[in-house]
Motif scaffolding. Structure first.
Motif, PDB file in Angstrom:
ATOM      1  N   ASP A 123      -9.293 -11.119  -4.319  1.00 49.44           N
ATOM      2  CA  ASP A 123     -10.534 -11.404  -3.582  1.00 49.44           C
ATOM      3  C   ASP A 123     -10.954 -10.201  -2.737  1.00 49.44           C
ATOM      4  N   ARG A 124      -9.998  -9.579  -2.061  1.00 44.49           N
ATOM      5  CA  ARG A 124     -10.339  -8.420  -1.245  1.00 44.49           C
ATOM      6  C   ARG A 124     -10.807  -7.250  -2.103  1.00 44.49           C
ATOM      7  N   THR A 125     -10.129  -7.076  -3.246  1.00 48.23           N
ATOM      8  CA  THR A 125     -10.507  -5.957  -4.115  1.00 48.23           C
ATOM      9  C   THR A 125     -11.894  -6.151  -4.688  1.00 48.23           C
ATOM     10  N   GLN A 126     -12.257  -7.392  -5.051  1.00 45.67           N
ATOM     11  CA  GLN A 126     -13.594  -7.650  -5.578  1.00 45.67           C
ATOM     12  C   GLN A 126     -14.662  -7.279  -4.553  1.00 45.67           C
ATOM     13  N   LYS A 127     -14.381  -7.621  -3.283  1.00 41.69           N
ATOM     14  CA  LYS A 127     -15.352  -7.288  -2.241  1.00 41.69           C
ATOM     15  C   LYS A 127     -15.469  -5.773  -2.071  1.00 41.69           C
ATOM     16  N   LEU A 128     -14.325  -5.085  -2.099  1.00 44.68           N
ATOM     17  CA  LEU A 128     -14.356  -3.634  -1.947  1.00 44.68           C
ATOM     18  C   LEU A 128     -15.012  -2.943  -3.134  1.00 44.68           C
ATOM     19  N   VAL A 129     -14.765  -3.475  -4.339  1.00 47.13           N
ATOM     20  CA  VAL A 129     -15.411  -2.904  -5.533  1.00 47.13           C
ATOM     21  C   VAL A 129     -16.906  -3.147  -5.474  1.00 47.13           C
ATOM     22  N   GLY A 130     -17.299  -4.373  -5.042  1.00 46.28           N
ATOM     23  CA  GLY A 130     -18.709  -4.677  -4.923  1.00 46.28           C
ATOM     24  C   GLY A 130     -19.414  -3.796  -3.899  1.00 46.28           C
ATOM     25  N   ALA A 131     -18.668  -3.408  -2.850  1.00 45.69           N
ATOM     26  CA  ALA A 131     -19.252  -2.549  -1.826  1.00 45.69           C
ATOM     27  C   ALA A 131     -19.192  -1.077  -2.214  1.00 45.69           C
ATOM     28  N   GLU A 141     -13.665   0.236 -10.149  1.00 47.16           N
ATOM     29  CA  GLU A 141     -13.474  -1.035 -10.858  1.00 47.16           C
ATOM     30  C   GLU A 141     -12.108  -1.111 -11.547  1.00 47.16           C
ATOM     31  N   SER A 142     -11.488   0.030 -11.797  1.00 38.52           N
ATOM     32  CA  SER A 142     -10.167   0.024 -12.445  1.00 38.52           C
ATOM     33  C   SER A 142      -9.125  -0.683 -11.579  1.00 38.52           C
ATOM     34  N   ASN A 143      -9.279  -0.602 -10.267  1.00 36.62           N
ATOM     35  CA  ASN A 143      -8.352  -1.326  -9.388  1.00 36.62           C
ATOM     36  C   ASN A 143      -8.432  -2.823  -9.604  1.00 36.62           C
ATOM     37  N   LEU A 144      -9.616  -3.309  -9.909  1.00 38.17           N
ATOM     38  CA  LEU A 144      -9.799  -4.736 -10.167  1.00 38.17           C
ATOM     39  C   LEU A 144      -9.059  -5.167 -11.422  1.00 38.17           C
ATOM     40  N   PHE A 145      -9.104  -4.313 -12.441  1.00 36.10           N
ATOM     41  CA  PHE A 145      -8.388  -4.624 -13.687  1.00 36.10           C
ATOM     42  C   PHE A 145      -6.879  -4.671 -13.462  1.00 36.10           C
ATOM     43  N   ASP A 146      -6.387  -3.730 -12.637  1.00 38.31           N
ATOM     44  CA  ASP A 146      -4.943  -3.713 -12.357  1.00 38.31           C
ATOM     45  C   ASP A 146      -4.495  -4.981 -11.628  1.00 38.31           C
TER      46      ASP A 146
END
Length: 514
Positions: free
Chosen positions: A204-212, A217-222
């Motif tokens: 959830d935190r990574t999605q917010k950071l990627v969205g900002a 986006e590769s961090n989200l995949f990991d």
């Protein structure tokens, strides 16, 4: 506090259970703390255990599982039957001291020329006869065979009683092993669920950071890949629980189709953190105390004593024996002697010469008639009694008695070696358990320090990852290292606690978890 006392001590399975706790991978994936949070208590239901008629609740404590297993186990039933057979032999050995009493009855009919059994005279008619005989025999002396046989069977009975207790303890330890496996699997499931919760929160935190736009986006995949691994860990943990429950039900001889694996649960046991204090008793002290309580040693020693008495039983075959015999017999015959009964008198005149002069003299003659004796009268008249002492002295019996003595002596020596081997195994098992205790203590101390340092490192990695200063790969590595360390700490904790309880167990102390 949950306390239970196993009936007796079985050293073979106790060491096997200790080795199992070290070698089971599942114990390396647990967490420190209280009972598993993911286990939901099931409603109490019951089903009939096979062959016992008792009911098996779907939520059981450790002592309940042990009691059910002891009631259902077929090996225990076989041991109990063997004990009953020994008790029957002992009872018969004691009864052999009583006299041997028997009776003989016969009835016959002979026609033609026969011998009258009542008079031993030849008769030419049919003879109907009855013969009655009662005998009794009691042993006065037989070289101590009767008394020694009783002693031998008494010792053998006590040995089999100890063997039954050893079998019961064997079953109890098997149940304990499988019970701990279920608890281990449940805590593995808790660990896996906590891992996926942490991963989901980080997603959830990574999605917010990627969205900002703060993270690529590769961090989200990991992170999503990490969640997939955590889900697989949950599936593996649940499979481990199912297999452990099945093994526990089988150890209790309860079919899994009864309570069912899914609805069957066990009561959790709160295991405190170890204090790592030095164990108070030495190896020799534990061994000295264990010799007094281990049923295998007691059974082996009693077997040696029983076989020693068996040599004396065999020696009785070369000694004289003295027996006292009594006999009582009578008979009846339809052509037996007759009794004479007075039947009046008759006056008989007879001429005699008196001084050359014939004189008539009248005599009174008694008359008798013959009458058969009744059945009861014949039995009383023909009654014969006899008593005798019989001394039997063995002189030569093709060395059978000597061979029995030799066989009994060899059996005694074999029992002595078996008892010595049992003590050797006990000593080696205790020495191994004591050494494993020290190794577990060192492992727990080192792992505890490792968890402390990795927890600090993960906190720093998490802060850097949230700030965008650390990539997802390094973050996942830090998280995995901490998870593995925590699981290793739980494994070390359970292993150390069990080593302590195992040595307590050899000293006949109750297994308690405070």
């Amino acid at each position: 506090m949950i306390m239970f006392r196993l009936p007796v001590i079985r050293m073979g399975l106790a060491s096997g259970l200790a080795a199992f706790l070290l070698s089971t991978p599942g114990l390396a994936q647990t967490t420190v703390g209280g009972p598993p949070a993911a286990v939901t208590p099931a409603p109490v239901q019951s089903t009939a255990a096979p062959g016992t008629g008792q009911t098996v609740p779907q939520r059981l404590g450790l002592q309940q599982c042990i009691d059910i297993a002891l009631a259902n186990n077929l090996t225990i039933r076989q041991s109990q039957l063997q004990l009953q057979n020994t008790e029957a032999q002992l009872r018969q050995a004691r009864l052999n001291r009583l006299p041997n009493v028997g009776a003989f009855l016969s009835q016959g009919y002979n026609s033609g020329r026969n011998i009258n059994p009542a008079t031993n005279a030849f008769v030419d008619q049919g003879v109907l006869s009855n013969n009655f005989q009662a005998t009794a025999q009691v042993t006065v002396y037989n070289g101590g065979l009767l008394q020694n046989t009783i002693r031998q069977n008494e010792l053998l009975k006590q040995s089999n009683e100890a063997s039954v207790k050893a079998t019961e303890n064997n079953v109890s330890l098997t149940v304990v092993q499988n019970y701990l496996n279920v608890l281990t699997g449940q805590e593995q499931l808790v660990v896996a669920q906590r891992q996926i919760e942490v991963s989901q929160a980080q997603l959830d935190r990574t999605q917010k950071l990627v969205g900002a736009g703060s993270l690529p986006e590769s961090n989200l995949f990991d992170i999503r890949a990490q969640i997939a691994n955590d889900e697989l860990a949950i599936v593996n943990a649940q499979n481990t629980i199912d297999l452990a429950k099945l093994a526990l039900l089988q150890a209790m001889n309860v079919p899994s189709g009864g309570p069912g694996i899914d609805g069957f649960n066990v009561e959790p046991i709160n295991v405190p953190d170890p204090t790592l204090d030095p164990y108070t008793a030495t190896t020799q002290q534990v061994y000295d105390i264990a010799q007094q309580f281990v049923p295998d040693i007691k059974a082996a020693d009693l077997r040696v004593r029983s076989d020693a008495v068996g040599v004396q039983v065999a020696r009785a075959n070369i000694l004289p024996s003295l027996t006292l015999n009594g006999n009582l017999n009578t008979l009846y015959s339809n052509v037996g002697r007759q009794k004479l009964i007075a039947d009046g008198t008759t006056q008989v005149d007879q001429t005699v010469l008196f001084n050359g002069i014939p004189q008539t003299v009248t005599f009174v003659q008694n008359n008798f008639r013959g009458e058969n004796y009744t059945f009861t009268e014949q039995l009383g008249n023909n009654l014969n009694r006899s008593i005798n002492l019989q001394l039997q002295i063995p002189i030569f019996n093709r060395t059978q008695a000597r061979t029995r003595i030799l066989t009994a002596s060899l059996q005694q020596q074999n029992s002595e070696i078996a008892a010595a081997n049992t003590r050797l195994q006990l000593r080696q098992t205790i020495e191994t358990a004591y050494t494993n205790l020290r190794a577990s203590s060192n492992r727990y101390r080192a792992t505890s320090a490792q968890v402390t340092q990795l927890a600090r490192a993960f906190q720093a990695s998490e802060s850097r990852f949230n700030a965008g200063a650390l990539n997802s790969t390094d973050y996942n590595v830090a998280k995995s290292n901490l998870d593995r360390a925590r699981a290793s700490l739980v494994q070390a904790k359970y292993d150390y606690i069990f080593r302590v309880k195992l040595l307590d167990f050899y000293q006949n102390k109750p297994l308690s978890f405070d």
